[in-house]
Enzyme design. Structure first.
Site, PDB file in Angstrom:
ATOM      1  N   ASP A 154      16.616 -18.137  20.402  1.00  0.00           N
ATOM      2  CA  ASP A 154      15.152 -17.969  20.414  1.00  0.00           C
ATOM      3  C   ASP A 154      14.361 -19.083  21.130  1.00  0.00           C
ATOM      4  O   ASP A 154      13.325 -19.534  20.610  1.00  0.00           O
ATOM      5  CB  ASP A 154      14.608 -17.827  18.975  1.00  0.00           C
ATOM      6  N   ASP A 160      13.925 -13.193  19.875  1.00  0.00           N
ATOM      7  CA  ASP A 160      13.151 -12.590  18.793  1.00  0.00           C
ATOM      8  C   ASP A 160      12.242 -11.554  19.466  1.00  0.00           C
ATOM      9  O   ASP A 160      11.574 -11.866  20.469  1.00  0.00           O
ATOM     10  CB  ASP A 160      12.335 -13.714  18.129  1.00  0.00           C
ATOM     11  N   HIS A 163       9.746  -8.369  18.495  1.00  0.00           N
ATOM     12  CA  HIS A 163       9.100  -7.588  17.440  1.00  0.00           C
ATOM     13  C   HIS A 163       8.082  -6.580  17.989  1.00  0.00           C
ATOM     14  O   HIS A 163       7.258  -6.930  18.849  1.00  0.00           O
ATOM     15  CB  HIS A 163       8.315  -8.511  16.500  1.00  0.00           C
ATOM     16  N   HIS A 192       4.921  -5.259  13.342  1.00  0.00           N
ATOM     17  CA  HIS A 192       6.084  -5.711  12.562  1.00  0.00           C
ATOM     18  C   HIS A 192       5.686  -6.159  11.153  1.00  0.00           C
ATOM     19  O   HIS A 192       4.677  -6.854  10.971  1.00  0.00           O
ATOM     20  CB  HIS A 192       6.789  -6.856  13.297  1.00  0.00           C
ATOM     21  N   HIS A 194       3.993 -12.922  16.582  1.00  0.00           N
ATOM     22  CA  HIS A 194       4.748 -13.710  17.574  1.00  0.00           C
ATOM     23  C   HIS A 194       5.815 -12.848  18.220  1.00  0.00           C
ATOM     24  O   HIS A 194       6.249 -11.850  17.633  1.00  0.00           O
ATOM     25  CB  HIS A 194       5.410 -14.931  16.905  1.00  0.00           C
ATOM     26  N   LYS A 219      16.608  -9.166  18.521  1.00  0.00           N
ATOM     27  CA  LYS A 219      16.633  -8.957  17.067  1.00  0.00           C
ATOM     28  C   LYS A 219      15.211  -8.893  16.527  1.00  0.00           C
ATOM     29  O   LYS A 219      14.299  -9.487  17.100  1.00  0.00           O
ATOM     30  CB  LYS A 219      17.431 -10.067  16.387  1.00  0.00           C
ATOM     31  N   CYS A 272      16.057 -19.273  12.228  1.00  0.00           N
ATOM     32  CA  CYS A 272      17.019 -18.458  12.974  1.00  0.00           C
ATOM     33  C   CYS A 272      18.326 -19.176  13.274  1.00  0.00           C
ATOM     34  O   CYS A 272      19.387 -18.549  13.255  1.00  0.00           O
ATOM     35  CB  CYS A 272      16.353 -17.887  14.219  1.00  0.00           C
TER      36      CYS A 272
HETATM   37  C1  VGL Z   1      11.974 -17.392  13.750  1.00  0.00           C
HETATM   38  C2  VGL Z   1      10.389 -17.114  12.125  1.00  0.00           C
HETATM   39  C3  VGL Z   1      10.131 -15.833  12.567  1.00  0.00           C
HETATM   40  C4  VGL Z   1      12.983 -18.297  14.400  1.00  0.00           C
HETATM   41  C5  VGL Z   1      11.746 -16.109  14.198  1.00  0.00           C
HETATM   42  O1  VGL Z   1      13.340 -18.061  15.576  1.00  0.00           O
HETATM   43  O2  VGL Z   1      13.431 -19.264  13.730  1.00  0.00           O
HETATM   44  N1  VGL Z   1      11.302 -17.880  12.706  1.00  0.00           N
HETATM   45  N2  VGL Z   1      10.817 -15.344  13.607  1.00  0.00           N
HETATM   46 ZN    ZN Z   2      10.249 -13.484  14.387  1.00  0.00          ZN
END
Ligand code: VGL
Ligand code: ZN
Length: 207
Positions: free
Chosen positions: A13, A51, A53, A57, A86, A111, A156
């Site tokens: 990510d 990431d 979404h 979401h 995000h 994901k 993550c």
């Molecule tokens: C993440 C919060 C929400 C991460 C992703 O990449 O750690 N944290 N979505």
């Molecule tokens: Zn996320």
């Protein structure tokens, strides 16, 4: 180690929204780009996660009446942190950091694309049942050792590393190439859990 055929570098990510100025900025998030690019240059197998979404979401606080970002809610699969919007599919914030050598990736695992389930881990969504396909991909390629880095250490990266151990991989995380969100002690909690479960925490870059 990174040159070995049975080892993969998994970059979690490293996206604009998790870097300073982004929608869910992690302090020092962009500091990980240079060390990760150095490791990408040495690695035989490179996988990025993204990431990803939909705009509606369920992990977005904006979808819940009377909730604010970083509040908790109950989902059918358990407790869930609510985040600012995000990494919305197709948005600029969902792109990889422009200086990340993303073209080196052999595969990209996206994901969190199901509106009703969040996914911190690169292996299983937050219901701990729905798979992303990464385990099958790695096993089919005879990859058994993973070096992980990226954002965020305590969400993550940690969830991916802990699931990887459960799936039978040897797992190291590279702390200088990770940065944390650290919400209510989450960094301490996740570091302790990773150590207890057998994730190796490295203080230096991996060769
Ligand atoms: C993440 C919060 C929400 C991460 C992703 O990449 O750690 N944290 N979505
Ligand atoms: Zn996320």
């Amino acid at each position: 180690m990174l040159k070995d055929k049975d080892t993969a570098l998994i970059v979690i990510d490293v996206q604009i929204d998790f870097c300073p100025g982004g929608a869910l900025a992690v302090a020092g998030g962009d500091d990980v780009v240079a060390p990760i690019n150095q490791m990408i240059d040495r690695a035989a197998n490179i996988i990025l996660t993204q990431d990803w979404h939909p705009a509606d979401h369920a992990s977005f606080a904006s979808m819940h009446k009377d909730k604010n970002p970083f509040d908790l809610t109950e989902m059918p699969y358990g407790q869930q942190v609510l985040w600012p919007d995000h990494c919305v599919i197709g948005s600029a914030g969902a792109e990889f950091h422009p200086e990340l050598n993303s073209h080196a990736a052999q595969t990209v695992i996206r994901k969190g694309f199901r509106a009703s389930i969040d996914s911190y881990s690169a292996f299983f969504e937050n219901d701990q049942k729905t798979v992303t396909g990464l385990d099958g991909y790695l096993k089919a390629r005879n990859i058994s050792k993973l070096v992980m880095c990226g954002l965020a250490t305590d969400y993550c990266v940690a969830f991916s590393a802990r699931d990887a151990v459960r799936c039978g991989y040897q797992v190291e995380i590279v702390l200088p190439a990770c940065r944390a969100i650290d919400l209510d002690g989450s960094l301490h909690t996740q570091i302790s859990a990773m150590k207890a479960e057998g994730v190796v925490l490295r203080e230096g870059l991996v060769e």
